[in-house]
Design an enzyme around this catalytic site. Structure first.
Site, PDB file in Angstrom:
ATOM      1  N   GLU A  55       1.009  -1.436  -0.112  1.00 53.16           N
ATOM      2  CA  GLU A  55       0.162  -0.082   0.064  1.00 53.16           C
ATOM      3  C   GLU A  55       0.891   1.499   0.105  1.00 53.16           C
ATOM      4  O   GLU A  55       0.333   2.515   0.554  1.00 53.16           O
ATOM      5  CB  GLU A  55      -0.570  -0.139   1.344  1.00 53.16           C
ATOM      6  CG  GLU A  55      -1.793  -1.128   1.171  1.00 53.16           C
ATOM      7  CD  GLU A  55      -2.799  -1.516  -0.338  1.00 53.16           C
ATOM      8  OE1 GLU A  55      -2.988  -0.218  -0.653  1.00 53.16           O
ATOM      9  OE2 GLU A  55      -3.360  -2.190  -0.471  1.00 53.16           O
ATOM     10  N   ASP A  70      -1.686  -1.770  -9.446  1.00 53.06           N
ATOM     11  CA  ASP A  70      -2.224  -3.671  -9.339  1.00 53.06           C
ATOM     12  C   ASP A  70      -2.401  -4.373 -10.679  1.00 53.06           C
ATOM     13  O   ASP A  70      -3.315  -4.032 -11.873  1.00 53.06           O
ATOM     14  CB  ASP A  70      -3.626  -3.299  -8.149  1.00 53.06           C
ATOM     15  CG  ASP A  70      -3.203  -2.145  -7.282  1.00 53.06           C
ATOM     16  OD1 ASP A  70      -2.347  -2.516  -6.846  1.00 53.06           O
ATOM     17  OD2 ASP A  70      -4.124  -2.245  -6.514  1.00 53.06           O
TER      18      ASP A  70
END
Length: 723
Positions: A125, A215
């Protein structure tokens, strides 16, 4: 060739360890496998890929074809594989020993499967704090990638982000690459021409290196992306154009690290990507944060100080409780492992690491604290580790501020279970059954979220898109307001405190209930043999609506943690009789709201967990949970009016807003009349039984493959071999 722009494509792939098996299968089929196949088809396109430990394990078991293709791509020298925390923890959110251990574990796993040890790491993250370089250096990591927001917050200009930088912590160095937020917004949601235009402009500005890092799920698993990326050929077109371009040369991060010296040393402030910063704030503060950024333009918006990721521990007390519970287990396991390296201890270590996966500790569009099955997996993993530690434990209770809120809680831990009593509401906030590795009170309160306002506005304006995104809906999930069903605004009720066991309220006549959940009780532990009595007395002023009313509750714990009860003494210290309805509510964590796996019986009446049910003069409630492997019985004295209700929260996700079943509330209500200088006692006794759930067998290391030799056809790969 020499002045070409180097383009580093970095794809991050991760699924939480406790995610549903069908999610693994679907995302692998729609995103991971096609992306790897596209790279295989375009040998001229280089890339860096990261697979978290749980996903890599799953691919090896279920998609060996993907693992085989990755091995071939490595032999070509076309890709590198990055390391990171095995179960994708937030590195600054776990003890340093665990952060380092998890990175080394994934490095060893990649090396055992593919024969190459990663030198770079993916930072979960992109949560950065200044001491990250020392953690990564100790784990053997040389470089990582962050968002360009981190660099802009350090005072750099966007025009300076065309190369790498070096940072350090106490002399431990780490090379950091700035990932382009602009490219993240373009790929794959805009035409390939828009991406090529952005890259050409960066090249014209003098950038030497541009990094795209995001991602892998965006390439087929996000709503609408499979149609665009694969069926309509966006990815094929993108790879073809960058391969044929006369001004771009793709590279791995490893090659960029070897052949391009960092521009200079830099120190980055803590933070993450902007959406994460906004999600970490309470709804009001989140709106102010967004307003501050929107009021500024260009690079100035990045100078608005982002809140730390740790703010989630304030926003969600349940996240904080799980985190601090994890710290207890980690500390005890660390002490145990000093003299004990048995397979049981190593297995407990794996279970602890699994519970540290980041998804369950926060919430955003992708966060997982709203998902009961992820919370259940985290607690289950923790309790499997603690079950091993509890084998030699003598049952004991202690006062301790384990959740670091300034108040001492009461912690009882026996050989069969553990119970934590909090002064807020004087309630049991955690009840662990070791056999089934279950926290019976793994619940989540309903709280306002900043995006709830977007839901209200969209529904009021008639702009809310209802139903799942179609394959032709190519907008980013950040660009539209979507819901899986109508009427979710009606479910936006909020709780005043955590959802726990033995939460108190009372009502006089038809007046609004007086809720005591958020009040701070006085806690006095008293030991009686193997039973622990806790006396909790709320402040008198909180009961001022009923003159003379006093409440005392004694919580008793027995049977090594398998039984707990509460006895209420309602006093009348006034001059006139008191008549009221008193309610004690307990919230139970189940995983299913429909079907026959989880059932609740009121006497002879049986209902599913998601079905509201009421009963009068009920003296016993029996709950059977096949999904959580436990049974619990409530004995009620005197018999009460019982109400059973499923509790739903509204959360945002990739597919839009949805109702999420969180827990079932079991409320016991008594109509009482108390004369002056008299009292009335009511009691609820609970007995739980867990079915033994064995920990997962520890995965044996894969047979080490022969180290893959990089092709010797280019100066870059020759240089890498020398290094």
């Amino acid at each position: 060739m020499a002045d070409r722009l180097r383009l580093a494509l970095v794809f991050h792939q991760h699924q939480p360890a406790g995610n549903l098996p069908n999610v693994y299968s679907e995302v692998a089929e729609r995103a991971y496998a096609p992306l790897v196949a596209a790279l295989y088809k375009h040998p001229e396109v280089k890339a860096s890929l990261h697979f978290s430990g749980p996903l890599l394990d799953w691919l090896e078991d279920h998609r060996p074809d993907v693992v085989g293709d990755l091995s071939d791509l490595l032999r070509r020298g076309q890709i590198e594989l990055l390391t990171g925390g095995y179960y994708e923890p937030i590195l600054v959110g776990v003890p340093r020993r665990d952060a380092v251990g998890q990175i080394r574990a994934l490095t060893d796993r990649v090396a055992s499967v593919f024969g190459r040890r990663p030198l770079g790491a993916w930072l979960a993250e992109r949560v950065w704090e200044p001491h990250v370089p020392a953690i990564m250096a100790e784990a053997g990591v040389a470089y990582t990638v962050l968002d360009d927001e981190h660099f802009l917050a350090a005072g750099l200009k966007r025009s300076e982000l065309g190369e790498s930088y070096i940072t350090e912590d106490n002399g431990f160095p780490l090379v950091v690459f700035p990932g382009s937020m602009r490219l993240r917004s373009l790929i794959p949601f805009r035409d390939v021409s828009a991406t090529m235009k952005e890259l050409r402009e960066r090249h014209a500005e003098g950038a030497k290196l541009v990094v795209y890092a995001d991602d892998g799920e965006k390439f087929g698993a996000w709503p609408g992306t499979f149609q665009r990326v694969h069926t309509e050929g966006w990815l094929e077109q993108f790879f073809t154009q960058i391969a044929q371009s006369d001004f771009i040369k793709t590279t791995t991060l490893e090659d960029a690290w070897v052949f391009q010296k960092p521009a200079r040393r830099i120190y980055l402030p803590g933070g993450s990507y902007p959406e994460m910063s906004e999600w970490a704030l309470e709804s009001g503060a989140a709106r102010r944060f967004a307003q501050a950024r929107n009021a500024l333009k260009d690079d100035l918006a990045s100078l608005v100080a982002p809140p730390p990721w740790r703010n989630f521990f304030t926003k969600y007390p349940e996240s904080n409780a799980l985190h601090k519970r994890m710290l207890i287990v980690s500390e005890e396991l660390a002490r145990r492992s000093i003299l004990d390296s048995s397979p049981e201890v190593r297995q407990a270590q794996q279970a602890l690491w699994r519970a540290q996966g980041n998804d369950v500790y926060w919430h955003g569009v992708f966060g997982g604290i709203y998902l009961p099955h992820l919370r259940a997996d985290a607690y289950s993993s923790l309790l499997k580790a603690e079950r091993m530690l509890a084998e030699r434990r003598v049952a004991f209770g202690e006062q301790r501020d384990y959740d670091v809120d300034g108040y001492d809680e009461y912690l009882f831990r026996g050989n069969a279970g553990a119970l934590f009593v909090h002064v807020q509401g004087g309630a049991i906030i955690e009840w662990d059954i070791y056999a089934s590795a279950t926290n019976l009170i793994d619940t989540l309160a309903r709280r306002p979220e900043a995006d709830h306002e977007a839901l209200r506005r969209a529904e009021k304006a008639g702009k809310l898109k209802v139903a799942k995104a179609g394959e032709k809906d190519a907008k980013s999930i950040h660009e539209s307001v979507r819901a899986k069903e109508k009427g979710l605004v009606k479910l936006l009720d909020y709780d005043v405190g955590r959802r726990a066991f033995f939460m108190d309220s009372f009502r006089v006549g038809r007046e609004e209930p007086v809720v005591l959940h958020g009040l701070t009780y006085q806690l006095t532990p008293q030991r009686e043999a193997r039973t622990v009595s806790l006396t909790l007395e709320p402040p008198t002023r909180a009961l001022a609506t009923v003159e003379g009313l006093g409440i005392r509750k004694d919580v008793r714990i027995a049977d090594e943690g398998l039984a707990a009860g509460v006895r209420y003494r309602l006093r009348n210290d006034g001059d006139e009789a008191i008549a009221l309805t008193f309610t004690s509510a307990s919230n139970l964590a189940l995983l299913t709201e429909g079907g026959a796996l989880d059932t609740i019986a009121l006497g002879t009446r049986k209902a599913q967990a998601g079905k509201p049910v009421d009963g009068k003069a009920v003296s016993e409630v029996a709950v059977h949970s096949e999904t959580r492997h436990f049974d619990i019985t409530f004995a009620i004295d005197p018999p009460a009016q019982v109400s059973v209700r499923p509790i739903y929260a509204v959360a945002n996700s990739e597919d839009g807003f949805e109702r999420v079943y969180q827990q079932t509330e079991i409320s016991c209500s008594w109509d009482v009349s108390i004369e002056p200088d008299a009292h009335v006692d009511v009691e609820v006794r609970c007995t739980a039984l867990g079915q033994m759930v064995e920990p997962e067998a520890q995965r044996q290391p894969a047979r080490r493959r022969k180290a893959t030799a990089s092709p010797a056809g280019t100066a870059e790969t020759q240089g890498r071999q020398k290094r």
